[in-house]
Design a protein around this motif. Sequence first.
Motif, PDB file in Angstrom:
ATOM      1  N   LEU A 230       0.827  -1.208   0.000  1.00 32.36           N
ATOM      2  CA  LEU A 230       0.000   0.000   0.000  1.00 32.36           C
ATOM      3  C   LEU A 230       0.860   1.256   0.000  1.00 32.36           C
ATOM      4  O   LEU A 230       0.657   2.168  -0.808  1.00 32.36           O
ATOM      5  N   ILE A 231       1.831   1.333   0.904  1.00 33.32           N
ATOM      6  CA  ILE A 231       2.668   2.520   1.002  1.00 33.32           C
ATOM      7  C   ILE A 231       3.444   2.754  -0.294  1.00 33.32           C
ATOM      8  O   ILE A 231       3.572   3.891  -0.780  1.00 33.32           O
ATOM      9  N   CYS A 232       3.942   1.673  -0.888  1.00 33.55           N
ATOM     10  CA  CYS A 232       4.744   1.801  -2.110  1.00 33.55           C
ATOM     11  C   CYS A 232       3.889   2.119  -3.335  1.00 33.55           C
ATOM     12  O   CYS A 232       4.389   2.649  -4.327  1.00 33.55           O
ATOM     13  N   ALA A 233       2.583   1.797  -3.264  1.00 30.95           N
ATOM     14  CA  ALA A 233       1.728   1.972  -4.433  1.00 30.95           C
ATOM     15  C   ALA A 233       1.237   3.406  -4.612  1.00 30.95           C
ATOM     16  O   ALA A 233       0.817   3.787  -5.704  1.00 30.95           O
ATOM     17  N   LEU A 234       1.306   4.214  -3.554  1.00 27.60           N
ATOM     18  CA  LEU A 234       0.628   5.506  -3.567  1.00 27.60           C
ATOM     19  C   LEU A 234       1.555   6.666  -3.906  1.00 27.60           C
ATOM     20  O   LEU A 234       1.440   7.761  -3.341  1.00 27.60           O
ATOM     21  N   ASP A 235       2.470   6.462  -4.809  1.00 24.24           N
ATOM     22  CA  ASP A 235       3.329   7.514  -5.348  1.00 24.24           C
ATOM     23  C   ASP A 235       4.078   8.258  -4.249  1.00 24.24           C
ATOM     24  O   ASP A 235       4.235   9.487  -4.292  1.00 24.24           O
ATOM     25  N   THR A 236       4.552   7.505  -3.263  1.00 26.33           N
ATOM     26  CA  THR A 236       5.324   8.103  -2.173  1.00 26.33           C
ATOM     27  C   THR A 236       6.816   8.150  -2.487  1.00 26.33           C
ATOM     28  O   THR A 236       7.579   8.778  -1.747  1.00 26.33           O
ATOM     29  N   GLY A 237       7.245   7.457  -3.551  1.00 26.71           N
ATOM     30  CA  GLY A 237       8.667   7.359  -3.853  1.00 26.71           C
ATOM     31  C   GLY A 237       9.363   6.294  -3.031  1.00 26.71           C
ATOM     32  O   GLY A 237      10.582   6.096  -3.161  1.00 26.71           O
ATOM     33  N   ILE A 238       8.614   5.598  -2.202  1.00 26.62           N
ATOM     34  CA  ILE A 238       9.181   4.553  -1.336  1.00 26.62           C
ATOM     35  C   ILE A 238       9.152   3.219  -2.073  1.00 26.62           C
ATOM     36  O   ILE A 238       8.141   2.855  -2.671  1.00 26.62           O
ATOM     37  N   SER A 239      10.260   2.506  -2.014  1.00 27.64           N
ATOM     38  CA  SER A 239      10.331   1.195  -2.662  1.00 27.64           C
ATOM     39  C   SER A 239      10.154   0.051  -1.687  1.00 27.64           C
ATOM     40  O   SER A 239       9.825  -1.071  -2.083  1.00 27.64           O
ATOM     41  N   MET A 240      10.359   0.320  -0.392  1.00 30.83           N
ATOM     42  CA  MET A 240      10.207  -0.726   0.615  1.00 30.83           C
ATOM     43  C   MET A 240      10.069  -0.087   1.991  1.00 30.83           C
ATOM     44  O   MET A 240      10.621   0.978   2.254  1.00 30.83           O
ATOM     45  N   VAL A 241       9.331  -0.759   2.864  1.00 30.35           N
ATOM     46  CA  VAL A 241       9.180  -0.332   4.252  1.00 30.35           C
ATOM     47  C   VAL A 241       9.609  -1.483   5.146  1.00 30.35           C
ATOM     48  O   VAL A 241       9.250  -2.639   4.906  1.00 30.35           O
ATOM     49  N   GLN A 295      11.795  12.046   8.049  1.00 34.78           N
ATOM     50  CA  GLN A 295      12.289  12.719   6.856  1.00 34.78           C
ATOM     51  C   GLN A 295      11.273  12.707   5.710  1.00 34.78           C
ATOM     52  O   GLN A 295      11.485  13.373   4.697  1.00 34.78           O
ATOM     53  N   GLU A 296      10.201  11.949   5.875  1.00 32.61           N
ATOM     54  CA  GLU A 296       9.190  11.860   4.828  1.00 32.61           C
ATOM     55  C   GLU A 296       8.224  13.043   4.906  1.00 32.61           C
ATOM     56  O   GLU A 296       8.185  13.773   5.900  1.00 32.61           O
ATOM     57  N   SER A 297       7.425  13.212   3.870  1.00 34.51           N
ATOM     58  CA  SER A 297       6.450  14.308   3.825  1.00 34.51           C
ATOM     59  C   SER A 297       5.345  14.083   4.850  1.00 34.51           C
ATOM     60  O   SER A 297       5.148  12.967   5.352  1.00 34.51           O
ATOM     61  N   ALA A 298       4.596  15.140   5.138  1.00 35.63           N
ATOM     62  CA  ALA A 298       3.483  15.035   6.092  1.00 35.63           C
ATOM     63  C   ALA A 298       2.448  14.028   5.615  1.00 35.63           C
ATOM     64  O   ALA A 298       1.893  13.252   6.408  1.00 35.63           O
ATOM     65  N   GLY A 299       2.170  14.029   4.306  1.00 31.54           N
ATOM     66  CA  GLY A 299       1.193  13.083   3.779  1.00 31.54           C
ATOM     67  C   GLY A 299       1.644  11.644   3.907  1.00 31.54           C
ATOM     68  O   GLY A 299       0.854  10.763   4.257  1.00 31.54           O
ATOM     69  N   THR A 300       2.928  11.397   3.644  1.00 26.41           N
ATOM     70  CA  THR A 300       3.457  10.033   3.769  1.00 26.41           C
ATOM     71  C   THR A 300       3.425   9.576   5.215  1.00 26.41           C
ATOM     72  O   THR A 300       3.051   8.437   5.513  1.00 26.41           O
ATOM     73  N   LYS A 301       3.794  10.470   6.139  1.00 29.73           N
ATOM     74  CA  LYS A 301       3.749  10.104   7.555  1.00 29.73           C
ATOM     75  C   LYS A 301       2.324   9.787   7.990  1.00 29.73           C
ATOM     76  O   LYS A 301       2.095   8.857   8.777  1.00 29.73           O
ATOM     77  N   ASN A 302       1.353  10.544   7.479  1.00 31.24           N
ATOM     78  CA  ASN A 302      -0.043  10.261   7.809  1.00 31.24           C
ATOM     79  C   ASN A 302      -0.469   8.901   7.274  1.00 31.24           C
ATOM     80  O   ASN A 302      -1.255   8.182   7.908  1.00 31.24           O
TER      81      ASN A 302
END
Length: 427
Positions: A230-241, A295-302
């Motif tokens: 889910l986190i990686c799919a939403l255009d967060t720039g994250i490839s893995m958590v 270090q992530e954006s407010a939206g990503t942290k939410n």
Amino acid sequence: MLLRFTVENFRSLRDPVEMDMTKAALKGHSSNYFKTKDNTVLATSVIYGPNASGKSGFLTAFRALEFLVLKSSGFKLDKSISAYEPFLLDVESEEKPVKLGIDFVSNEVQYEYHVWFSKYQIEFEELSFFKGNYKSLLFSRESGLDIKFGDYYKGAKKTIEKLTLKNQLFLSKAVENNVEALSDAYRFFDTSLRVYPLIEGMAEEDLKRLYARRLAEDSSSRFSRRFNALICALDTGISMVSAEETNPEMFKFPASIPEEVRVSLLDKFKYDIKTYHNVYQDGAVITQKAFEVAQESAGTKNLFALGGILLEALEEGHVLIVDELEKNLHPDITTFLIKLFHRPDINRNNAQLIFATHDVSQLSHDIFRRDQVWFVEKDETGASSMFRCSDIEGVRADTPLDKWYMAGRLGATPIIRDEDFLIEMQD
């Protein structure tokens, strides 16, 4: 599963308001509802209205009832009920009880539960269940009178009645004393209802810590895999958590701190979530770089908090109550998250999402049926009212709800009286 929720004399909700989660006689959007043995129930409902109109108050009423059911058995003698927040702009209402009612399904049984409470005591409490169309009483309690028990109530009666203080719910006290006949009703509040009136500050941080622990202790679980996806799919720039164990030596405690507090804090902050981003050279991925969530954006942290509770709701079939679902999120991401509840292939356990928002764009995406959209507004006395879009005369299936709402044709929009302000600014 939630069927109905009623509130009276709580915060700005002076007069009775009711949210009905059962399907109205409208066609279309067949994936937005599901059928049970006795009901056809909506998967989502959304509430619109101006700031301070009563949206959050209505959602907080869920929290008040949840709090009373889960915590009141531990209330001390003669202590006030902190959830008592009556309407204060009317001299009569500020002394009246708060009245909450809920119809819900737990373990395939439909229940109806009503609680009235004042500052120091429960004024009225009644629990019934349905066998087909027939309602059967389990118990009914009124202040100053003996509790009345129905034929289907099985378990201790007078003993628990004497143990129940004036400020405690009988439902809570009975389950604490192993009355099996009431356990399924109690479990709805304990395991099915999840209320987050506003995810911010410490609540958001606690949720991130919770999901860090789940990721660390079982990284291959279904939840961990889906959380990552889910986190990686939403255009967060994250490839893995992932989640990693923190170094206890990084925490410096005063010498005076009790050992049990130190151990508790170390356990709470045992894991940290790490996000990984691709590192490129000449347009090709050569490695990954780890970042702290801070270090992530407010939206990503939410998303780390919101994504977790949404996935849990879908997996467990929770009734999820969230205020400001769209906080720091792009409208397309909000739409995606809402639509997860409208997909039978994903929402296989009949989870429900009830939320408030200011994101009017969601009304333009043809996401909701008219019976899923609610509006809240205040009158000149400061009292809130709530009404369903499908009950507004002239609104049809093809009505552009976003345009009508922004034009004020549906009500529940702010009235800005700027004359005095503008005069003052120009003076």
